[in-house]
Design an enzyme around this catalytic site. Structure first.
Site, PDB file in Angstrom:
ATOM      1  CB  SER A 105      -4.459  -4.125 -53.165  1.00 31.28           C
ATOM      2  OG  SER A 105      -5.449  -3.173 -53.517  1.00 31.28           O
ATOM      3  CE1 TYR A 148      -3.699  -4.541 -58.637  1.00 37.91           C
ATOM      4  CE2 TYR A 148      -5.478  -4.305 -57.058  1.00 37.91           C
ATOM      5  CZ  TYR A 148      -4.211  -3.981 -57.482  1.00 37.91           C
ATOM      6  OH  TYR A 148      -3.448  -3.104 -56.750  1.00 37.91           O
TER       7      TYR A 148
HETATM    8  P1  NDP Z   1       2.575   1.847 -61.409  1.00 37.26           P
HETATM    9  O1  NDP Z   1       1.875   1.331 -62.615  1.00 37.26           O
HETATM   10  O2  NDP Z   1       2.693   3.306 -61.219  1.00 37.26           O
HETATM   11  O3  NDP Z   1       4.052   1.214 -61.323  1.00 37.26           O
HETATM   12  C1  NDP Z   1       4.235  -0.160 -61.515  1.00 37.26           C
HETATM   13  C2  NDP Z   1       5.707  -0.470 -61.450  1.00 37.26           C
HETATM   14  O4  NDP Z   1       5.880  -1.880 -61.641  1.00 37.26           O
HETATM   15  C3  NDP Z   1       6.514   0.223 -62.535  1.00 37.26           C
HETATM   16  O5  NDP Z   1       7.793   0.506 -62.019  1.00 37.26           O
HETATM   17  C4  NDP Z   1       6.609  -0.853 -63.619  1.00 37.26           C
HETATM   18  O6  NDP Z   1       7.729  -0.581 -64.451  1.00 37.26           O
HETATM   19  C5  NDP Z   1       6.770  -2.103 -62.736  1.00 37.26           C
HETATM   20  N1  NDP Z   1       6.398  -3.369 -63.354  1.00 37.26           N
HETATM   21  C6  NDP Z   1       5.211  -3.722 -63.901  1.00 37.26           C
HETATM   22  N2  NDP Z   1       5.268  -4.971 -64.369  1.00 37.26           N
HETATM   23  C7  NDP Z   1       6.527  -5.428 -64.127  1.00 37.26           C
HETATM   24  C8  NDP Z   1       7.210  -6.637 -64.399  1.00 37.26           C
HETATM   25  N3  NDP Z   1       6.601  -7.651 -65.031  1.00 37.26           N
HETATM   26  N4  NDP Z   1       8.498  -6.752 -64.001  1.00 37.26           N
HETATM   27  C9  NDP Z   1       9.122  -5.742 -63.366  1.00 37.26           C
HETATM   28  N5  NDP Z   1       8.526  -4.567 -63.085  1.00 37.26           N
HETATM   29  C10 NDP Z   1       7.239  -4.407 -63.468  1.00 37.26           C
HETATM   30  O7  NDP Z   1       1.827   1.158 -60.168  1.00 37.26           O
HETATM   31  P2  NDP Z   1       1.697   1.602 -58.629  1.00 37.26           P
HETATM   32  O8  NDP Z   1       2.919   2.258 -58.171  1.00 37.26           O
HETATM   33  O9  NDP Z   1       0.377   2.261 -58.471  1.00 37.26           O
HETATM   34  O10 NDP Z   1       1.550   0.170 -57.953  1.00 37.26           O
HETATM   35  C11 NDP Z   1       2.625  -0.458 -57.293  1.00 37.26           C
HETATM   36  C12 NDP Z   1       2.064  -1.622 -56.499  1.00 37.26           C
HETATM   37  O11 NDP Z   1       1.095  -1.128 -55.575  1.00 37.26           O
HETATM   38  C13 NDP Z   1       1.337  -2.660 -57.343  1.00 37.26           C
HETATM   39  O12 NDP Z   1       1.575  -3.949 -56.832  1.00 37.26           O
HETATM   40  C14 NDP Z   1      -0.122  -2.280 -57.160  1.00 37.26           C
HETATM   41  O13 NDP Z   1      -0.979  -3.346 -57.374  1.00 37.26           O
HETATM   42  C15 NDP Z   1      -0.122  -1.831 -55.719  1.00 37.26           C
HETATM   43  N6  NDP Z   1      -1.224  -0.977 -55.325  1.00 37.26           N
HETATM   44  C16 NDP Z   1      -1.364   0.277 -55.856  1.00 37.26           C
HETATM   45  C17 NDP Z   1      -2.396   1.087 -55.434  1.00 37.26           C
HETATM   46  C18 NDP Z   1      -2.571   2.475 -55.948  1.00 37.26           C
HETATM   47  O14 NDP Z   1      -3.558   3.121 -55.560  1.00 37.26           O
HETATM   48  N7  NDP Z   1      -1.690   2.987 -56.787  1.00 37.26           N
HETATM   49  C19 NDP Z   1      -3.369   0.623 -54.437  1.00 37.26           C
HETATM   50  C20 NDP Z   1      -3.114  -0.695 -53.936  1.00 37.26           C
HETATM   51  C21 NDP Z   1      -2.070  -1.449 -54.370  1.00 37.26           C
HETATM   52  P3  NDP Z   1       7.892  -1.218 -65.942  1.00 37.26           P
HETATM   53  O15 NDP Z   1       6.571  -1.034 -66.628  1.00 37.26           O
HETATM   54  O16 NDP Z   1       9.037  -0.481 -66.549  1.00 37.26           O
HETATM   55  O17 NDP Z   1       8.237  -2.654 -65.730  1.00 37.26           O
END
Ligand code: NDP
Length: 251
Positions: free
Chosen positions: A142, A155
């Site tokens: 990130s 985070y």
């Molecule tokens: P979302 O919240 O939109 O999606 C998160 C995904 O992770 C979902 O598919 C969720 O599905 C899954 N997930 C969460 N916890 C678990 C778990 N314990 N086991 C398996 N799956 C899990 O997040 P983003 O798409 O925004 O973020 C994706 C990545 O990008 C993250 O690592 C985030 O920190 C990083 N990021 C995002 C940014 C942004 O601006 N969006 C910026 C910088 C980094 P479910 O709940 O069904 O498990």
């Protein structure tokens, strides 16, 4: 170039947001994509979308903090397909609280998902990639690991460690023809950022602070993963590829 035909990839957190965008791009490039998240029904819907486009994949619902489940799934994929080429350790969570109010349990929950699970999955991937003498490990870091904001201490700490882990694993695994890189996204409008998107002041700040003048679009993250996963990126190793519309380059 950037053809992933025949390669097998696991993408965690692939039911929505950045993970889903990266999974689709990998599949478009020819990979067989194993979609992971906890919500099996959501994954099945995504799988239907892939299949409707003639793309290859399967679902693997498990919680990434369950290390045994991750190990079992990677081992099963390698046995079933005879190979396991690409891990995109992307699943991540956020928790916002002032440091004085931040519970240790919440800190540990964020670190368990954003860091320890990434390490555990990379370990299992390395076990099958080392004998195969090839592999691509991609983590989602990130921009918050480079430039901090208040109230997200767990985070920022977890993502900072992901960037450091990227370098360590690259140094350890390069001899086996395995590359380990991170993608550090800037602000993308996903479910994780719902509260920020709904906050007009914050939304305006993102657009003003980002030289590109806008949030990232989901279709702007997938090709980055495809590049890092490709044979052509064989000498890109231990790198954190910032994808942020020049956010972190600007004062
Ligand atoms: P979302 O919240 O939109 O999606 C998160 C995904 O992770 C979902 O598919 C969720 O599905 C899954 N997930 C969460 N916890 C678990 C778990 N314990 N086991 C398996 N799956 C899990 O997040 P983003 O798409 O925004 O973020 C994706 C990545 O990008 C993250 O690592 C985030 O920190 C990083 N990021 C995002 C940014 C942004 O601006 N969006 C910026 C910088 C980094 P479910 O709940 O069904 O498990």
């Amino acid at each position: 170039m950037f053809d992933l035909s025949g390669k097998v990839a696991l993408v965690t957190g692939a039911s929505r947001g950045l993970g889903w965008a990266m999974a689709q791009s990998l599949a478009f490039a020819g990979a067989h994509v194993i979609l992971n998240a906890r919500d099996e029904a959501a994954l099945k819907e995504r799988m239907k979308e892939l299949a409707a486009k003639g793309l290859k994949g399967e679902t693997a619902a498990f919680d990434v903090t369950d290390h045994a489940a991750g190990a079992e799934r990677i081992g099963a994929a390698a046995r079933k397909h005879g190979r396991f080429d690409i891990l995109v350790a992307n699943a991540g969570i956020q928790h916002r609280k002032a440091i004085t109010e931040f519970d240790a349990a919440d800190f540990e929950r964020v670190v368990a998902t954003n860091l320890t699970a990434v390490w555990a999955l990379a370990k299992e991937a390395a076990k099958v990639m080392i004998p195969a003498k090839r592999g691509r490990i991609i983590m989602t870091g990130s921009v918050s690991a480079i430039l901090a904001r208040p109230t997200i201490s767990a985070y920022v700490a977890s993502k900072g460690a992901v960037h450091a882990l990227t370098r360590e694993l690259a140094v350890e695994l390069a001899q086996h023809n395995i590359t380990v890189n991170s993608i550090a996204p800037g602000y993308f409008a996903t479910e994780m950022n719902t509260v920020l998107i709904q906050n007009k002041e914050f939304n305006d700040w993102v657009c003003k602070r980002t030289p590109a003048g806008r949030w990232g679009k989901l279709e702007e993250i997938g090709p980055v993963a495809v590049f890092l996963a490709s044979d052509e990126a064989s000498y890109v190793n231990g790198h954190v590829l910032v994808t942020d519309g020049a956010f972190s380059a600007a004062m």
